[in-house]
Design a protein around this motif. Structure first.
Motif: not given
Length: 218
Positions: A133-147
């Motif tokens: 799959l291809k796409g975009v996910i917008d999730c404000p619950e995840l940290p900006l510096n996600v590892s």
């Protein structure tokens, strides 16, 4: 040695990658020449995933897909996600038109945080059987510096993957029920992955088993 960042094309490239959907308008003006002034922002402050699906057309979805992933072929179908509590994320996922020999079936999911670009590809939000799959996910619950380690061990991310799997199954059933002729034309592209998903996930199989097509022999 950083003079390349005075180059208009370099600035445009950076803005395109990192700021395409920033919620504040961004203008690129590189000289005092009036002809070089842009009267339109270079970014889209209201990206498709922030809109209601009822306000979007098939052309909108196809144009968005081609713009974000630099594709020339239309996707087979799309899934518009607006997950509410306890999950909180929006996005659009596409099942791409695949090459006949499956020489490149790896998908791509771009991660955003309130329309701010975070990562170019986060495979962890997808079950392994949906990695095309291809796409975009917008999730404000995840940290900006996600590892990567965070993504692999996060229960929240696992719930996102489960939700996405359910939405894909619902879409398969919807196409089978309401657009049977179109579904049959797409089946050769979908068959391998639907069968693999059924083997990997009992819940997925239970949802789509009545939509699985078997070719008749002579």
């Amino acid at each position: 040695e950083e003079s390349e960042f005075l180059n208009r094309s370099k600035l445009a490239e950076i803005l395109d990658k990192y700021c395409s959907f920033m919620p504040t308008e961004i203008y690129l003006n590189c000289s005092d020449d009036a002809e070089d002034k842009e009267d339109k922002p270079v970014n889209d402050t209201q990206p498709l995933w922030q809109k209601n699906s009822t306000d979007c057309t098939e052309v909108d979805y196809e144009d968005f897909y081609k713009k974000v992933f630099h594709e020339y072929r239309d996707p087979l179908f799309h899934i518009h996600i607006n997950a509410d509590y306890p999950l909180n994320f929006k996005g659009i996922l596409y099942f791409p038109k695949l090459n006949e020999n499956y020489d490149n079936i790896e998908g791509q999911v771009k991660l955003y945080y309130n329309q701010v670009f975070v990562s170019d590809n986060i495979k962890e939000v997808l079950p392994d059987y949906l990695l095309m799959l291809k796409g975009v996910i917008d999730c404000p619950e995840l940290p900006l510096n996600v590892s990567r380690s965070y993504m692999q061990n996060s229960q929240y991310v696992k719930r996102m993957a489960t939700h996405i799997s359910k939405k894909v199954a619902d879409k398969v059933n919807s196409l089978f029920t309401t657009e049977r002729e179109r579904f049959e034309k797409m089946w050769s592209d979908m068959k391998l992955f639907c069968e693999f998903a059924c083997m990997r996930d009992q819940k997925f199989f239970d949802k789509v088993k009545n939509a699985m097509l078997l070719e008749l022999t002579d």
